[in-house]
Design an enzyme around this catalytic site. Structure first.
Site, PDB file in Angstrom:
ATOM      1  N   TYR A   1      29.344  53.121  -1.797  1.00  0.00           N
ATOM      2  CA  TYR A   1      30.484  53.567  -0.979  1.00  0.00           C
ATOM      3  C   TYR A   1      31.616  54.007  -1.900  1.00  0.00           C
ATOM      4  O   TYR A   1      31.726  53.545  -3.031  1.00  0.00           O
ATOM      5  CB  TYR A   1      31.046  52.403  -0.164  1.00  0.00           C
ATOM      6  CG  TYR A   1      30.313  52.004   1.081  1.00  0.00           C
ATOM      7  CD1 TYR A   1      29.211  52.690   1.559  1.00  0.00           C
ATOM      8  CD2 TYR A   1      30.765  50.898   1.811  1.00  0.00           C
ATOM      9  CE1 TYR A   1      28.577  52.283   2.725  1.00  0.00           C
ATOM     10  CE2 TYR A   1      30.134  50.486   2.971  1.00  0.00           C
ATOM     11  CZ  TYR A   1      29.035  51.175   3.419  1.00  0.00           C
ATOM     12  OH  TYR A   1      28.412  50.767   4.556  1.00  0.00           O
TER      13      TYR A   1
ATOM     14  N   HIS B   1      17.752  56.802   1.068  1.00  0.00           N
ATOM     15  CA  HIS B   1      17.552  55.833   2.158  1.00  0.00           C
ATOM     16  C   HIS B   1      16.120  55.932   2.658  1.00  0.00           C
ATOM     17  O   HIS B   1      15.423  54.933   2.785  1.00  0.00           O
ATOM     18  CB  HIS B   1      18.497  56.132   3.327  1.00  0.00           C
ATOM     19  CG  HIS B   1      19.904  55.658   3.132  1.00  0.00           C
ATOM     20  ND1 HIS B   1      20.214  54.424   2.615  1.00  0.00           N
ATOM     21  CD2 HIS B   1      21.090  56.257   3.412  1.00  0.00           C
ATOM     22  CE1 HIS B   1      21.530  54.287   2.577  1.00  0.00           C
ATOM     23  NE2 HIS B   1      22.093  55.396   3.054  1.00  0.00           N
TER      24      HIS B   1
ATOM     25  N   HIS C   1      21.336  61.435  -1.191  1.00  0.00           N
ATOM     26  CA  HIS C   1      21.676  60.107  -0.691  1.00  0.00           C
ATOM     27  C   HIS C   1      20.821  59.758   0.530  1.00  0.00           C
ATOM     28  O   HIS C   1      20.192  58.697   0.576  1.00  0.00           O
ATOM     29  CB  HIS C   1      23.172  60.097  -0.344  1.00  0.00           C
ATOM     30  CG  HIS C   1      23.685  58.829   0.254  1.00  0.00           C
ATOM     31  ND1 HIS C   1      24.544  57.991  -0.417  1.00  0.00           N
ATOM     32  CD2 HIS C   1      23.494  58.265   1.476  1.00  0.00           C
ATOM     33  CE1 HIS C   1      24.842  56.957   0.361  1.00  0.00           C
ATOM     34  NE2 HIS C   1      24.222  57.104   1.533  1.00  0.00           N
ATOM     35  N   GLU C   2      20.754  60.647   1.505  1.00  0.00           N
ATOM     36  CA  GLU C   2      19.998  60.338   2.724  1.00  0.00           C
ATOM     37  C   GLU C   2      18.510  60.200   2.425  1.00  0.00           C
ATOM     38  O   GLU C   2      17.842  59.327   2.983  1.00  0.00           O
ATOM     39  CB  GLU C   2      20.242  61.409   3.798  1.00  0.00           C
ATOM     40  CG  GLU C   2      21.699  61.520   4.264  1.00  0.00           C
ATOM     41  CD  GLU C   2      22.313  60.205   4.734  1.00  0.00           C
ATOM     42  OE1 GLU C   2      21.575  59.285   5.102  1.00  0.00           O
ATOM     43  OE2 GLU C   2      23.558  60.098   4.696  1.00  0.00           O
TER      44      GLU C   2
ATOM     45  N   HIS D   1      22.464  50.718   0.458  1.00  0.00           N
ATOM     46  CA  HIS D   1      23.650  51.075  -0.323  1.00  0.00           C
ATOM     47  C   HIS D   1      23.825  50.123  -1.507  1.00  0.00           C
ATOM     48  O   HIS D   1      23.476  48.942  -1.414  1.00  0.00           O
ATOM     49  CB  HIS D   1      24.891  51.035   0.572  1.00  0.00           C
ATOM     50  CG  HIS D   1      24.915  52.156   1.557  1.00  0.00           C
ATOM     51  ND1 HIS D   1      25.152  51.979   2.891  1.00  0.00           N
ATOM     52  CD2 HIS D   1      24.709  53.474   1.392  1.00  0.00           C
ATOM     53  CE1 HIS D   1      25.089  53.149   3.507  1.00  0.00           C
ATOM     54  NE2 HIS D   1      24.812  54.072   2.618  1.00  0.00           N
TER      55      HIS D   1
HETATM   56 ZN   LIG Z   1      24.045  55.880   3.127  1.00  0.00          ZN
END
Ligand SMILES: [Zn+2]
Ligand SMILES: *[C@@H]1O[C@H](CO)[C@@H](O)[C@H](O)[C@H]1NC(C)=O
Ligand SMILES: *[C@@H]1O[C@H](CO)[C@@H](O)[C@H](O)[C@H]1NC(C)=O
Ligand SMILES: *[C@@H]1O[C@H](CO)[C@@H](O)[C@H](O)[C@H]1NC(C)=O
Ligand SMILES: *[C@@H]1O[C@H](CO)[C@@H](O)[C@H](O)[C@H]1NC(C)=O
Ligand SMILES: *[C@@H]1O[C@H](CO)[C@@H](O)[C@H](O)[C@H]1NC(C)=O
Ligand SMILES: *[C@@H]1O[C@H](CO)[C@@H](O)[C@H](O)[C@H]1NC(C)=O
Ligand SMILES: *[C@@H]1O[C@H](CO)[C@@H](O)[C@H](O)[C@H]1NC(C)=O
Ligand SMILES: *[C@@H]1O[C@H](CO)[C@@H](O)[C@H](O)[C@H]1NC(C)=O
Ligand SMILES: *[C@@H]1O[C@H](CO)[C@@H](O)[C@H](O)[C@H]1NC(C)=O
Ligand SMILES: *[C@@H]1O[C@H](CO)[C@@H](O)[C@H](O)[C@H]1NC(C)=O
Length: 774
Positions: A211, A156, A152-153, A162
């Protein structure tokens, strides 16, 4: 692994029966307090107020549309010493997922202009896109050491926001504003098309960038409601990339192929993936959808789809003993020199029928190919498909060859194979197949009564271990799978180091999706920190199980000692477990690997970062004249710098090596005064394929390492031996660092760590071998 004899184990166990006193039940230690903390929960508990929970924004906000925010296809990274050991291992595993499923590759930083410095900050966060700022930080803090979080990071960092901030999100989710903590509403912003581009991919509830329903909630009710109710518990998954995550990433970076994926075949198409029947055998494999003696369905679809569902079958009910059928794959071209072949086998014939796996290798010396035997797979007939893994180490053009051999004895069926995958990754070391799983799920109470234990397994170093699975969660965390690792008493305990140092165990619940690239398996890793103390006493958690463990009994009555369990009670919720293909043919597979990661203790071979790494540091970096990777071809296969030797380290993650320069260890680390990014040396003074980098305007060599040797000396002019290295393998961090430092200072230049001799074949892909593949 026939390394350790059963009689040895038995003797050992019998002794314990005599000597061990009754001890308390096995204790379990939750790595994260038994709470399935999402990234946002972790950061919130730390009081961080980052943009959208885990995004660090640059001073002037910019859109990520634009190619100058892209990274090159090979991203230079530094794993800072502040990282936890388990996190380092998990990050390297996340890189392997990128290599398998995308064209993004990672390499240790060697002076490129822009690079990612992964460190242990407060919480888990990253910036979005390549901010062209030289050192760009990405934090993997406490409890962030999960592969999905790391993926996930890095998404980014690669340029993704997101999922629920897409401009069209209101068509798919409803944000319940009055359940959001006041002041946190900005975390639910949307971006117009000028800031983010969804690359023509539909909204994705399954995205690892979405999320969860509880993000930023005040109270207990969800803050995000999916407009299609079925997806309410799907959003927020942190298992692996979703299919659309990959589609977007691959579109943004123009990926056409990945570094480590090679082939997959489910035999659904009549061309059988280009596989060929050999002419020099006396029988053939047939493409069928069922066989009277079994299987009645294929493995891919389990017979659920009409007019599809094929597998390859070798009939052993006819023909004489020794008759063979050979099926060969198309030509394959390896890049990394090590492969994992996975397939499902169904034996409905006789226990003497065998499947042999070979490779046919083509080299300039043998243009017609030479056969090399790899493994024989035998076993008694069963009424289900069984997963097999075979490690290969091919470095030249090759074919995989499946040879069925009819054994003696009667047969009414034969051998069937289906769902083949080949990738240039490491195979898992052990497979725990749990059958009748639905029955277990429906009957297991929460807590200790619902535990099932794996068989004992041995690591290549000789440690014995076992995994316990709480089928219905622990008493205070039901409706979850809980999973814990324990060391157990074994045959080699007298010869091993205790407390057990730096073994990383990865426990993977396999998503049995037919295409390995779309599998979203769930995994957690645990690393044995030899300094870890148990909570209640002054004992070491990872000390000898017969010292700190408690007595347990195998199903056959043999007694043994089991050490404390370390893991999580929140491995996977039952809801997620029933989704996807975790349970197939009513069975689940848990893949286990225990590997020595002590080589990650030492400083990553790199030039010291120009600035001290703190979350608030603003980084200014003058662009050095060093080469950037921006112009490299997108294939991701060729990673070239001055020489090939150290770059191979980046592609063989499992054997990432350490090359420490004096300068980097002895402390320019804290000198913020020299922001200049060092360049490569004008002339390479290094011998034996050493790489030269400029440190403080002086050339420094970094030397290559092989399996049992490494180079040292100012110009890499001396070869180190196995013998010299034994000092490194000591059992505590501090000692390791002190020793490393002393050795580093005294040798004044390059130090390379070697690997233990006699490692398993699958682990022993040396740098040498890999090098020849380029
Ligand atoms: Zn994030
Ligand atoms: C949470 O909700 C309660 C009751 O509605 C409210 O008093 C409180 O201020 C809220 N807290 C935050 C941080 O929004
Ligand atoms: C997007 O950019 C275009 C051109 O720069 C501009 O005309 C438009 O107003 C922008 N849209 C938004 C919503 O900012
Ligand atoms: C992808 O291809 C497009 C069109 O050829 C090009 O403009 C873009 O720069 C490429 N992106 C990357 C990351 O290579
Ligand atoms: C390879 O096969 C061809 C045709 O079968 C044959 O003529 C040739 O001699 C073979 N080469 C070698 C090196 O065996
Ligand atoms: C699985 O369940 C079936 C009946 O449902 C039973 O016959 C079989 O023995 C079970 N297998 C195992 C391995 O427990
Ligand atoms: C699992 O645990 C919960 C909570 O204790 C319980 O309500 C449920 O019945 C259990 N499931 C089974 C199959 O026993
Ligand atoms: C490999 O690929 C096949 C077919 O593409 C798939 O069905 C199977 O599940 C995969 N096997 C493994 C072990 O991942
Ligand atoms: C700690 O070790 C001692 C012996 O060294 C043992 O008697 C004791 O049971 C251990 N304590 C725990 C909690 O395992
Ligand atoms: C009992 O089971 C254990 C674990 O599977 C095995 O190591 C041991 O050899 C078995 N003992 C006997 C007597 O079969
Ligand atoms: C692969 O491994 C085998 C057995 O460990 C070894 O004999 C062989 O030389 C290796 N092959 C290559 C190409 O590295």
């Amino acid at each position: 692994m026939g390394l350790f004899s059963v009689p040895g184990l038995l003797t050992c166990l019998l002794l314990q029966v005599v000597w061990s006193l009754p001890s308390p039940e096995t204790t379990e230690i939750d790595l994260d307090g038994g709470i399935d903390q999402d990234i946002f929960d972790i950061n919130e508990a730390l009081g961080l107020d980052l943009f959208e929970g885990d995004i660090k924004l640059p001073v002037d906000r910019n859109s990520i549309i634009g190619d100058n925010y892209r990274w090159p296809h090979v991203i230079p990274y530094v794993l800072e010493n502040s990282l936890e050991m388990n996190a380092k291992g998990v990050i390297l595993k996340a890189f392997e997922q990128y290599r398998l499923k995308t064209c993004i590759d990672f390499k240790p930083w060697e002076g490129e202009k822009n690079y990612i410095s992964v460190f242990k900050g407060s919480g888990c966060w990253s910036s979005v896109g390549n901010l062209q700022m030289g050192l760009q930080q990405l934090s993997i803090g406490a409890n962030c050491d999960r592969i999905g979080t790391v993926q996930h990071e890095f998404l980014h960092a690669l340029g993704f926001w997101h999922e629920q901030s897409r401009s069209d999100r209101d068509d798919y989710v409803t944000i319940v504003w009055d359940r959001i903590q006041s002041g946190k509403e900005h975390n639910f912003n949307k971006y117009d098309d000028n800031r983010s581009d969804f690359l023509n991919v539909p909204y994705d509830y399954n995205s690892v960038m979405h999320y969860s329903k509880t993000a930023f909630k005040n109270g207990t009710d969800p803050t995000i409601i999916t407009n299609i109710p079925d997806f309410i518990d799907v959003i927020g998954q942190r298992m692996d990339f979703s299919e659309y995550d990959l589609k977007k990433l691959n579109r943004l970076y123009n990926c056409t192929s990945s570094l480590s994926f090679m082939d997959t075949c489910s035999f659904e198409l009549e061309n059988i993936c280009g596989m060929i029947q050999s002419s020099d055998d006396n029988s053939d494999w047939q493409r069928l959808s069922q066989v009277p003696a079994g299987p009645n369905t294929d493995h891919t679809n389990m017979g659920e789809c009409k007019d599809s569902g094929y597998f390859m079958h070798f009939d052993t009910s006819a023909g004489g003993e020794g008759s063979t059928a050979v099926l060969e794959s198309r030509f394959l071209y390896p890049k990394r020199g090590f492969q994992c072949l996975q397939f499902y086998l169904y034996n409905s014939g006789n226990e003497n029928d065998r499947l042999n796996v070979w490779v046919r290798e083509y080299t300039s010396a043998n243009p017609n190919g030479t056969l090399r035997f790899i493994k024989e797979i035998e076993g008694s007939p069963e009424t289900y498909w069984q997963l097999h893994h075979v490690s290969l180490n091919v470095t030249s053009k090759f074919r995989v060859v499946f040879q069925g051999v009819r054994g003696s004895g009667l047969s009414s069926g034969g051998l069937s194979i289906d769902d083949i995958n080949l990738s240039e990754t490491q195979c898992p070391h052990h497979v725990w197949h749990i059958r009748n799983f639905t029955h277990l799920l429906n009957t297991s109470p929460a807590g200790k009564k619902g535990i099932i234990y794996s068989p004992p397994f041995y690591s290549s170093e000789g440690y014995a271990f076992q995994v316990s699975l709480y089928v219905n969660g622990t008493a205070d965390n039901p409706f979850n799978l809980g999973i814990y690792l324990s060391l157990i008493s074994g045959a080699n305990d007298d010869h091993l180091k205790w407390p057990c140092p730096w073994q990383q165990v990865t426990m993977i619940l396999l998503d049995q999706h037919p295409d390995i690239r779309q599998q979203m398996s769930n995994q957690r890793s645990v690393t044995t920190d030899p300094g870890r103390l148990s909570e209640s006493s002054s004992n070491y958690t990872w000390d000898r199980p017969d010292k700190v463990g408690s007595e347990a009994t195998f199903p056959n009555g043999t007694k043994y000692m089991r050490g404390p369990g370390v893991g999580t009670s929140a491995f996977l919720t039952h809801e997620r477990l029933r989704s996807r293909n975790f349970i197939k043919e009513d069975g689940v597979y848990i893949l286990l690997t225990m590997e020595d990661i002590s080589h990650l203790l030492s400083t990553q071979p790199s030039i010291p970062p120009p600035l001290v790494t703190t979350a608030s540091a603003t980084t200014t970096t003058k662009a050095g004249p060093g080469p950037t990777a921006a112009t490299r071809p997108p294939s991701g296969t060729e990673i070239t710098t001055t020489t090939a030797s150290t770059t191979t380290a980046s592609t063989t993650t499992a054997s990432t090596t350490t090359a420490t320069t004096t300068a980097s260890t002895t402390g320019t680390t804290n000198q913020p005064g020299d922001p200049e990014v060092p360049a490569f040396c004008p002339d390479n003074p290094c011998e034996n394929d050493g790489v030269c980098v400029m440190v403080n305007r002086a050339p420094v060599c970094r030397c290559p390492a092989g399996d049992n040797w490494w180079y040292m000396g100012e110009k890499c002019e001396r070869k180190g031996s196995t013998h010299e290295n034994t000092v490194i393998a000591v059992s505590s961090t501090i000692t390791v660092f002190v020793v490393m430092l002393i050795v580093t200072i005294t040798t004044a230049v390059c130090l390379k760590k070697k690997y233990k001799q006699g490692k398993e074949n699958k682990e022993s892909v040396t740098l040498e071998e890999t090098k020849t593949s380029f």
